[in-house]
Design an enzyme around this catalytic site. Sequence first.
Site, PDB file in Angstrom:
ATOM      1  N   THR A   1       0.817  -1.212   0.000  1.00 34.35           N
ATOM      2  CA  THR A   1       0.000   0.000   0.000  1.00 34.35           C
ATOM      3  C   THR A   1       0.851   1.262   0.000  1.00 34.35           C
ATOM      4  O   THR A   1       0.519   2.235  -0.672  1.00 34.35           O
ATOM      5  CB  THR A   1      -0.904  -0.018   1.239  1.00 34.35           C
ATOM      6  OG1 THR A   1      -0.174  -0.622   2.325  1.00 34.35           O
ATOM      7  CG2 THR A   1      -2.152  -0.822   0.998  1.00 34.35           C
TER       8      THR A   1
ATOM      9  N   GLY B   1      -7.596   2.994   0.030  1.00 35.21           N
ATOM     10  CA  GLY B   1      -7.306   1.632  -0.428  1.00 35.21           C
ATOM     11  C   GLY B   1      -8.472   0.884  -1.041  1.00 35.21           C
ATOM     12  O   GLY B   1      -8.306   0.128  -1.996  1.00 35.21           O
ATOM     13  N   GLU B   2      -9.655   1.048  -0.468  1.00 34.14           N
ATOM     14  CA  GLU B   2     -10.810   0.281  -0.941  1.00 34.14           C
ATOM     15  C   GLU B   2     -11.767   1.114  -1.784  1.00 34.14           C
ATOM     16  O   GLU B   2     -12.802   0.607  -2.223  1.00 34.14           O
ATOM     17  CB  GLU B   2     -11.572  -0.293   0.259  1.00 34.14           C
ATOM     18  CG  GLU B   2     -10.782  -1.305   1.042  1.00 34.14           C
ATOM     19  CD  GLU B   2     -11.420  -1.549   2.397  1.00 34.14           C
ATOM     20  OE1 GLU B   2     -12.034  -2.598   2.587  1.00 34.14           O
ATOM     21  OE2 GLU B   2     -11.305  -0.674   3.282  1.00 34.14           O
TER      22      GLU B   2
HETATM   23  N1  MCN Z   1      -2.933   6.975   0.698  1.00 37.25           N
HETATM   24  C1  MCN Z   1      -2.680   8.283   0.309  1.00 37.25           C
HETATM   25  N2  MCN Z   1      -3.455   9.295   0.807  1.00 37.25           N
HETATM   26  C2  MCN Z   1      -4.451   9.039   1.677  1.00 37.25           C
HETATM   27  C3  MCN Z   1      -4.699   7.728   2.100  1.00 37.25           C
HETATM   28  C4  MCN Z   1      -3.903   6.711   1.588  1.00 37.25           C
HETATM   29  O1  MCN Z   1      -1.770   8.532  -0.481  1.00 37.25           O
HETATM   30  N3  MCN Z   1      -5.197  10.030   2.112  1.00 37.25           N
HETATM   31  C5  MCN Z   1      -2.136   5.880   0.107  1.00 37.25           C
HETATM   32  C6  MCN Z   1      -0.925   5.494   0.929  1.00 37.25           C
HETATM   33  O2  MCN Z   1       0.108   5.064   0.077  1.00 37.25           O
HETATM   34  C7  MCN Z   1      -1.431   4.329   1.756  1.00 37.25           C
HETATM   35  C8  MCN Z   1      -2.399   3.656   0.806  1.00 37.25           C
HETATM   36  O3  MCN Z   1      -2.948   4.720   0.022  1.00 37.25           O
HETATM   37  O4  MCN Z   1      -0.400   3.453   2.131  1.00 37.25           O
HETATM   38  C9  MCN Z   1      -3.539   2.900   1.474  1.00 37.25           C
HETATM   39  O5  MCN Z   1      -4.053   3.646   2.532  1.00 37.25           O
HETATM   40  P1  MCN Z   1      -5.431   3.323   3.279  1.00 37.25           P
HETATM   41  O6  MCN Z   1      -6.565   3.719   2.417  1.00 37.25           O
HETATM   42  O7  MCN Z   1      -5.348   3.900   4.636  1.00 37.25           O
HETATM   43  O8  MCN Z   1      -5.477   1.735   3.396  1.00 37.25           O
HETATM   44  P2  MCN Z   1      -4.680   0.847   4.463  1.00 37.25           P
HETATM   45  O9  MCN Z   1      -3.303   1.295   4.581  1.00 37.25           O
HETATM   46  O10 MCN Z   1      -5.517   0.687   5.689  1.00 37.25           O
HETATM   47  O11 MCN Z   1      -4.623  -0.540   3.683  1.00 37.25           O
HETATM   48  C10 MCN Z   1      -5.703  -1.424   3.711  1.00 37.25           C
HETATM   49  C11 MCN Z   1      -6.546  -1.326   2.462  1.00 37.25           C
HETATM   50  C12 MCN Z   1      -7.534  -2.416   2.486  1.00 37.25           C
HETATM   51  S1  MCN Z   1      -8.613  -2.413   3.784  1.00 37.25           S
HETATM   52  C13 MCN Z   1      -7.535  -3.398   1.527  1.00 37.25           C
HETATM   53  S2  MCN Z   1      -8.721  -4.610   1.582  1.00 37.25           S
HETATM   54  C14 MCN Z   1      -6.553  -3.379   0.481  1.00 37.25           C
HETATM   55  C15 MCN Z   1      -6.004  -2.034   0.218  1.00 37.25           C
HETATM   56  O12 MCN Z   1      -5.700  -1.358   1.321  1.00 37.25           O
HETATM   57  N4  MCN Z   1      -5.716  -4.419   0.317  1.00 37.25           N
HETATM   58  C16 MCN Z   1      -4.606  -4.258  -0.482  1.00 37.25           C
HETATM   59  N5  MCN Z   1      -5.104  -1.944  -0.789  1.00 37.25           N
HETATM   60  C17 MCN Z   1      -4.294  -2.989  -1.059  1.00 37.25           C
HETATM   61  N6  MCN Z   1      -3.208  -2.846  -1.855  1.00 37.25           N
HETATM   62  C18 MCN Z   1      -2.375  -3.894  -2.051  1.00 37.25           C
HETATM   63  N7  MCN Z   1      -1.298  -3.715  -2.836  1.00 37.25           N
HETATM   64  N8  MCN Z   1      -2.600  -5.108  -1.454  1.00 37.25           N
HETATM   65  C19 MCN Z   1      -3.688  -5.315  -0.697  1.00 37.25           C
HETATM   66  O13 MCN Z   1      -3.882  -6.492  -0.125  1.00 37.25           O
HETATM   67 MO1  MOS Z   2      -9.820  -4.483   3.839  1.00 40.89          MO
HETATM   68  S1  MOS Z   2     -11.208  -5.884   3.221  1.00 40.89           S
HETATM   69  O1  MOS Z   2     -10.901  -3.783   5.069  1.00 40.89           O
HETATM   70  O2  MOS Z   2      -8.752  -5.482   4.800  1.00 40.89           O
END
Ligand code: MCN
Ligand code: MOS
Length: 766
Positions: free
Chosen positions: A479, A732-733
């Site tokens: 991520t 991410g989602e």
């Molecule tokens: N980010 C950003 N600016 C923001 C928020 C996030 O630039 N305001 C970028 C960052 O690089 C951050 C990434 O997006 O590391 C993801 O951030 P976030 O939305 O907070 O998600 P999480 O870090 O909590 O990651 C979990 C999310 C989920 S729930 C699933 S399901 C999913 C996803 O991320 N699974 C993934 N993306 C994925 N990406 C990869 N490569 N592999 C997975 O299994």
């Molecule tokens: Mo993402 S399905 O909430 O790990």
Amino acid sequence: MTIIEPTTKRGDASDGAMVRGTLGSIHVRADGPAKIRGEATYALEHRIDGLLHCVLVQSTIGAGRVVSIDRSATEASPGVRLVLDAFNAAQVKWIPDYWGNAPAKDYDTPFPTEITFNGQAIAAVVADTPEQAREAAARLAVVYEEAPVRATFDAEDTQTRPVDMMAKDWGDPDAALAEAPVVVDAAYETPREYHMALEPHGLIAHWEDDDRLTLYESTQWIDGTANWFAQQFEIPFENIRVVSPYVGGGFGSKGFVLPHSIVAVMAARQLRRPVKLALQRSQHFTAFGARPATRQSLKIGATEDGRIVAIDHQGTNETAVDKAFVEQLGSVTALLYAVPNFRSRQSIAPVHTVLPGAFRAPGKTPSAVGIECAIDELAGKLGIDPLELRRRNEADHDFDSGLPWSSRRLMACYDTGAAAFGWSGRPLEPRSMRDGHQLIGWGMAVGTHPVISSPGEARVRILSDGTVEVLSSAIDMGTGTYTILAQTAADVLGVPVEMVDVKLGDSTLGHAPVAGGSQLANLMVGAVYKTAVAAREELIALGLTDPNSPLRDQANTLTLSEGRIGTPRGATMSIAQLMAATGRSEIDVTRDTLPDGERPPEERLKYFTSMAGMEGGVRGEVSRHSFCAHFVEVRVDEDFGTVRVSRVVTAVDAGRLYNPKLADSQFKGGIIMGIGMALLEEGVTDPRNGRMLNANFADYLVATNADVPEIDIHSVGEPDYDATPLGGKAVGELAIVGMAPAIANAVYHATGKRVRRLPITMENLL
Ligand code: MCN
Ligand code: MOS
């Protein structure tokens, strides 16, 4: 990706502590070089002396009972060290789940004799090599007593159970629908879908002695995993170390401890040897659950000029017979449009399947299939362009909670996305664009994801050489956590990003909640920001007050920039020089974002090992969500019914993006999974015995490069400090939500045929 500069700025980070705008700009992945050089060690790659190998044996019936297991041939096989099944395995303690629900039994073996799905773990074999373990496992003689199987919820007499807590009501939808001049009434289905992370599930369990465990496991939640095993195997939390610095994808499947991990930890303790268990690819379809199959029916009532007056929504998802998993099918339905009268109901249908689990944007993804296809049908009935219909029904506040949005730039998504796509040239009538044998269609749909927040904790160290370390048990599954946390600390401490070393994925490093619900980025940049500010204050105090500091009494404050500390117009020195002059070896600060106040350690831990501190979209007086609008072109071969997605333009409002390059690839990942959902992915089960028929990559198709066109993403978000401390929203989602219905709508526009069951295959188009 294009970033559209917001026309209005909504406030600024309160104390203005960000020195430079590194956060928010593109940086290449901090973990990239290690991955390219092969130096990134994944869970199953750790080398440990004396390692044994465990394989999981699964039931081959879908319902019934294990009557007996003859272990003798297996035990006599070369290299075998241990065979565990329902009849010889010790009982382990069962503990409340992450939400605090009590277990069915306090103690039980991990291999119940009652079989509730095909693929249930019934035994495990540990041997010197994986080949020996597999070979020996095939020699287990299992006698079953079979019972009738209800493999899916397709049968007429399927029983469903309402999930009352999901019910939503406002206004009087029945009366409004009865009076509405135009009503759409349609039903949609989505199939079982599977996560298919490239890195397999697996772990190495290494008991150093009987109450000290090191676990190398690919997990989205270090602290949740450590706490689970501490309780289950009745040892102190401090005695468990979970190591997972790199995770090769999880998509929700690695959030919680799964049955196979318990088996491996148990075997390792019994054998007093380190044990590795790697699930085979086929077991990724059967040993744990993914997105369940869903059904939704929607009624939307509207006026002739396209004002929505009512929505009535009913949804059902499959679950296991003994445990409830709720795929929240009304989650998007309630949020997208101004709707004065609304009802949503949810049911679950217990069938003989593995318990489904969270899969990228659980609930939201299929929810958007229902509402966004139905809105397209409504547009067709009204003869109004689907984008125009959406604009007419834009929700100026959250009709579900009644609260204002923290920010919602969906109209900006419409403007920007439509312009980039060229939507204004779209003919209203389906089947009106073609290129030779290809029918061309343009479709759109909207996605949304809540901003979810849990408390975070971070440790920041400024070392004697002036470099900075950021330490956390948070994970990075591709991520970008490593990179954005380096950017955050660099900004606060005024050092180049390259001088920040982020260490993640180890339970000894400090606490973090699950990397799920797209919450980790926002909460961890917040935690690192707070901690780095405290570390900076300590560094400045050192410069101003240490008797040996050359900067002492120079000014009443010092600033930090480009790795140097000093006064704006006077003397500066490198952080390393200041540390040397004052004889400090390091500055080491830990902070968390828990509500202020002293609390005992057990109580703090709860926030990082359960859902105790998690807040959903609604927090305080605002409703916090990300939004996106997908615009899609498909080409459908008139003779063969094959569908190609030929263009994708997506406009996103995810607030402030911490790193546009990383966010871009997050959005693309979601969009690509949406292509898979619309056109390819479908788990197929044998109705006779509940066995999954396509549990492999050859028969369960995911989108590959050949299925994916150029994807053009535009960010229209602006910093939203009402949503999160540093202004970001969920990333991410987000973009998987709405992608499949955008494709389905485009296929309708191309062909005039409405396919209401995903995936859209050539069979159901011809
Ligand atoms: N980010 C950003 N600016 C923001 C928020 C996030 O630039 N305001 C970028 C960052 O690089 C951050 C990434 O997006 O590391 C993801 O951030 P976030 O939305 O907070 O998600 P999480 O870090 O909590 O990651 C979990 C999310 C989920 S729930 C699933 S399901 C999913 C996803 O991320 N699974 C993934 N993306 C994925 N990406 C990869 N490569 N592999 C997975 O299994
Ligand atoms: Mo993402 S399905 O909430 O790990």
